[in-house]
Scaffold this motif. Structure first.
Motif, PDB file in Angstrom:
ATOM      1  N   ILE A   1       9.775   1.092 -17.460  1.00  0.00           N
ATOM      2  CA  ILE A   1       9.572   2.534 -17.323  1.00  0.00           C
ATOM      3  C   ILE A   1      10.679   3.295 -18.049  1.00  0.00           C
ATOM      4  O   ILE A   1      10.428   4.287 -18.746  1.00  0.00           O
ATOM      5  CB  ILE A   1       9.522   2.931 -15.833  1.00  0.00           C
ATOM      6  N   ILE A   2      11.901   2.820 -17.918  1.00  0.00           N
ATOM      7  CA  ILE A   2      13.030   3.438 -18.619  1.00  0.00           C
ATOM      8  C   ILE A   2      12.807   3.384 -20.134  1.00  0.00           C
ATOM      9  O   ILE A   2      13.035   4.364 -20.852  1.00  0.00           O
ATOM     10  CB  ILE A   2      14.348   2.755 -18.229  1.00  0.00           C
ATOM     11  N   ASP A   3      12.364   2.230 -20.626  1.00  0.00           N
ATOM     12  CA  ASP A   3      12.105   2.081 -22.062  1.00  0.00           C
ATOM     13  C   ASP A   3      11.047   3.075 -22.533  1.00  0.00           C
ATOM     14  O   ASP A   3      11.191   3.698 -23.595  1.00  0.00           O
ATOM     15  CB  ASP A   3      11.628   0.665 -22.386  1.00  0.00           C
TER      16      ASP A   3
ATOM     17  N   ILE B   1      11.443   0.018  -3.710  1.00  0.00           N
ATOM     18  CA  ILE B   1      11.297  -0.066  -5.170  1.00  0.00           C
ATOM     19  C   ILE B   1       9.825  -0.088  -5.548  1.00  0.00           C
ATOM     20  O   ILE B   1       9.403   0.574  -6.505  1.00  0.00           O
ATOM     21  CB  ILE B   1      12.022  -1.312  -5.716  1.00  0.00           C
ATOM     22  N   ALA B   2       9.011  -0.833  -4.798  1.00  0.00           N
ATOM     23  CA  ALA B   2       7.574  -0.886  -5.073  1.00  0.00           C
ATOM     24  C   ALA B   2       6.944   0.490  -4.957  1.00  0.00           C
ATOM     25  O   ALA B   2       6.080   0.867  -5.755  1.00  0.00           O
ATOM     26  CB  ALA B   2       6.896  -1.872  -4.127  1.00  0.00           C
ATOM     27  N   GLN B   3       7.370   1.250  -3.971  1.00  0.00           N
ATOM     28  CA  GLN B   3       6.886   2.623  -3.834  1.00  0.00           C
ATOM     29  C   GLN B   3       7.334   3.474  -5.013  1.00  0.00           C
ATOM     30  O   GLN B   3       6.591   4.331  -5.501  1.00  0.00           O
ATOM     31  CB  GLN B   3       7.388   3.225  -2.524  1.00  0.00           C
ATOM     32  N   GLY B   4       8.547   3.206  -5.485  1.00  0.00           N
ATOM     33  CA  GLY B   4       9.104   3.980  -6.583  1.00  0.00           C
ATOM     34  C   GLY B   4       8.473   3.701  -7.930  1.00  0.00           C
ATOM     35  O   GLY B   4       8.683   4.462  -8.884  1.00  0.00           O
ATOM     36  N   ILE B   5       7.714   2.616  -8.043  1.00  0.00           N
ATOM     37  CA  ILE B   5       7.016   2.312  -9.298  1.00  0.00           C
ATOM     38  C   ILE B   5       5.502   2.440  -9.131  1.00  0.00           C
ATOM     39  O   ILE B   5       4.738   1.962  -9.968  1.00  0.00           O
ATOM     40  CB  ILE B   5       7.377   0.910  -9.832  1.00  0.00           C
ATOM     41  N   SER B   6       5.086   3.107  -8.055  1.00  0.00           N
ATOM     42  CA  SER B   6       3.669   3.371  -7.803  1.00  0.00           C
ATOM     43  C   SER B   6       3.387   4.835  -8.116  1.00  0.00           C
ATOM     44  O   SER B   6       3.809   5.719  -7.367  1.00  0.00           O
ATOM     45  CB  SER B   6       3.310   3.072  -6.339  1.00  0.00           C
TER      46      SER B   6
END
Length: 308
Positions: A107-109, A230-235
């Motif tokens: 995501i950063i990339d 973290i999983a929530q943060g990438i959903s």
């Protein structure tokens, strides 16, 4: 973290679809380094129409199973015909991949890639305020993370690219995973199906790590609560807001890798937030199908409408 109801869950994300004829393509091709990490170059390919360019850009996220493989660049070159003919300058973006890197790294990339395209808009002869994004499966997920992200900039950075926006103005994706907690339905177990991740060969993409001063290495995060966060943060479903760009999603009703529920649930959120959206269900469509370009023509119409 990931709580999966579907055992095969993430065989995800190999982009489905067929190649487009490219005999009539007329474009220039330029490989671009948009960043560097750990001594390696992050690259993208720019395809620019040699005639009738409309000055608008579309970023195509070349990613399946959270892997940006060289073969995906070949597919990108072959399938971009309809976008080139419509006048769009295309950017096929490669990001770092599992098993070496995890989804937060990717995501950063991708944010970096959007910023880089915008920062260099004048050089590329595109409008910095008219950038769309597209992707399939894992690429669709990453596209939606860009669509729903806040617009934080690092104004203190020495790199001017970090100081511009990573926003996009329109989004068009195929069968994206959107909610890694409630995958296929509401999750009530509070557990992680690690076996499902391993079977789908995507466990490394979710092997989140943190720095350890004690060992001088990055170590896997094993705390369940932290992994869930973290999983929530990438959903992307958790970040839908009213200022998100217009989104179109196409999903097959026979997709057993990324359940249709994943698209339905985020479309519901877009509706609640009054974000312009369109949801097309491909009857009989699985995780990719032949002649997908027929449905993909809807993406051209979407970009024409919202990148005008």
């Amino acid at each position: 973290m990931i709580i999966m109801r579907y055992k095969i869950l993430f065989v995800l994300l190999i982009s489905g679809g067929s190649l487009f004829a490219s005999d009539s393509l007329s474009f220039s091709k330029t490989e671009i380094i948009y960043g560097r990490k750990d001594g390696m170059a992050l690259t993208m390919m720019m395809l620019k129409p040699t005639a009738k360019a409309n000055g608008k850009a579309i970023i195509s996220v070349l990613n399946g199973n959270w892997i940006s493989a060289p073969r995906m660049m070949d597919v990108f070159l072959a399938k971009s015909n309809m976008y080139i003919e419509a006048g769009y300058t295309m950017f096929g973006v490669m990001v770092s991949s599992q098993p070496q890197y995890t989804i937060p790294d990717e995501i950063i990339d991708l944010k970096r890639a959007v910023r880089f395209v915008r920062y260099n808009a004048k050089e590329y002869a595109i409008d910095a305020d008219h950038i769309g994004i597209t992707g399939s499966s894992a690429g669709g997920h990453l596209s939606l993370m860009i669509a729903t992200a806040n617009d934080e900039k690092n104004i203190k950075s020495n790199d001017p690219v970090d100081k511009v926006s990573a926003r996009v103005q329109a989004v068009a994706v195929f069968y994206p995973p959107t909610d890694f907690i409630n995958y296929g339905g509401v999750n009530t177990t509070g557990t992680i199906n690690q076996q499902g991740l391993v079977m789908a060969r995507v466990a490394a993409a979710f092997d989140f790590k943190e720095w350890s001063d004690a060992t001088g290495t990055f170590v896997s995060i094993t705390d369940t609560k932290k992994r869930l966060e973290i999983a929530q943060g990438i959903s992307p479903i958790n970040f839908v807001t009213s200022d998100d760009p217009p989104v179109i999603i196409i999903h097959g009703d026979k997709d057993f890798l990324v359940p249709k529920q994943q698209s339905e649930s985020i479309i519901e959120k877009f509706n609640e937030a009054k974000v312009p959206n369109k949801f097309i269900i491909k009857e009989g469509g699985s995780h990719g199908w032949q002649n997908r370009e027929i449905e993909e023509k809807n993406f051209i119409d979407w970009f024409d409408k919202y990148l005008k």
